[in-house]
Design an enzyme around this catalytic site. Structure first.
Site, PDB file in Angstrom:
ATOM      1  N   VAL A 235     -22.607 -83.866 -91.694  1.00 28.73           N
ATOM      2  CA  VAL A 235     -22.353 -82.707 -90.840  1.00 28.73           C
ATOM      3  C   VAL A 235     -21.351 -83.160 -89.788  1.00 28.73           C
ATOM      4  CG1 VAL A 235     -23.353 -81.094 -89.164  1.00 28.73           C
ATOM      5  CG2 VAL A 235     -24.686 -81.775 -91.186  1.00 28.73           C
TER       6      VAL A 235
ATOM      7  N   TYR B 271     -18.406 -81.289 -83.188  1.00 29.81           N
ATOM      8  CA  TYR B 271     -17.248 -81.396 -82.287  1.00 29.81           C
ATOM      9  C   TYR B 271     -17.553 -80.872 -80.892  1.00 29.81           C
ATOM     10  CZ  TYR B 271     -16.955 -76.525 -83.771  1.00 29.81           C
ATOM     11  OH  TYR B 271     -17.258 -75.221 -84.048  1.00 29.81           O
ATOM     12  N   GLY B 272     -18.737 -80.295 -80.690  1.00 28.22           N
ATOM     13  CA  GLY B 272     -19.146 -79.754 -79.390  1.00 28.22           C
ATOM     14  C   GLY B 272     -20.582 -80.148 -79.108  1.00 28.22           C
TER      15      GLY B 272
ATOM     16  N   GLU C  73     -25.947 -71.751 -85.625  1.00 29.23           N
ATOM     17  CA  GLU C  73     -24.513 -71.492 -85.564  1.00 29.23           C
ATOM     18  C   GLU C  73     -24.105 -70.106 -86.047  1.00 29.23           C
ATOM     19  OE1 GLU C  73     -22.647 -73.660 -84.006  1.00 29.23           O
ATOM     20  OE2 GLU C  73     -24.235 -75.158 -83.889  1.00 29.23           O
TER      21      GLU C  73
END
Length: 174
Positions: A6, A9-10, A84
């Site tokens: 996975v 990036y945040g 998400e």
């Protein structure tokens, strides 16, 4: 199916929310990290949206790759979809990532859907600061999200000058 990766990036960098076998810095090409999503749930509301990160077209993005054991595949993907895809602003996809060692793998990641009403596009710095400074959602204040993300990016030697500039402005005006 075997173990899988996975790409974070945040907030996944500092709060993956699932069991990780191993993690490594990685880069994804063709997309960049951007405060380009109006948050209606986690860091804002429909009436007062927050601003969160998405992967948008162009450039590249340094982040973290998390390896997940095959036995946890279904539960982790279910968890990530609930987290998400709560408002369908992200598209779930598999993208090639490259590790610092030079090797590469496919990783599950979430990119912004530019056709979503939550897609903000590129906002000027002052507007980003205004939104992040004031918004709050179910997961807490928007500025907390930004400050934690910047802190954790720095801890893994990733510099994002735009996010750092916003964070510094917010810190100096608190």
């Amino acid at each position: 199916m075997g173990d899988f990766w996975v790409f974070g990036y945040g907030s996944l960098i500092w709060n993956p929310g699932f069991e990780v076998i191993e993690s490594h810095p990685a880069r994804l090409f063709g997309l960049h990290r951007s405060l380009c999503i109006y948050s209606w749930v986690h860091r804002g509301t429909r009436q007062s949206p927050g601003l969160v990160l998405g992967l948008d077209k162009g450039g590249s993005c340094s982040g973290m790759a998390f390896k997940v054991h095959a036995k946890n595949r279904d539960s982790v993907i279910k968890y990530l979809r609930e987290r998400e895809l709560v408002t369908s602003v992200y598209k779930e996809c598999w993208r090639q990532i490259k590790f610092r060692s030079g090797s590469s793998e496919k990783a599950l990641t979430y990119i912004v859907d530019r056709s979503s009403p939550q897609y903000s596009g590129l906002l000027d710095l002052e507007k980003q600061i205004e939104i992040v400074s004031s918004a709050k959602g179910n997961s807490g204040p928007n500025n907390e999200y930004l400050l934690k993300t910047v802190e954790h990016l720095k801890s893994i030697s990733i510099r994002d000058h735009n996010l750092e500039s916003i964070a510094n402005t917010i810190i100096h005006h608190q």
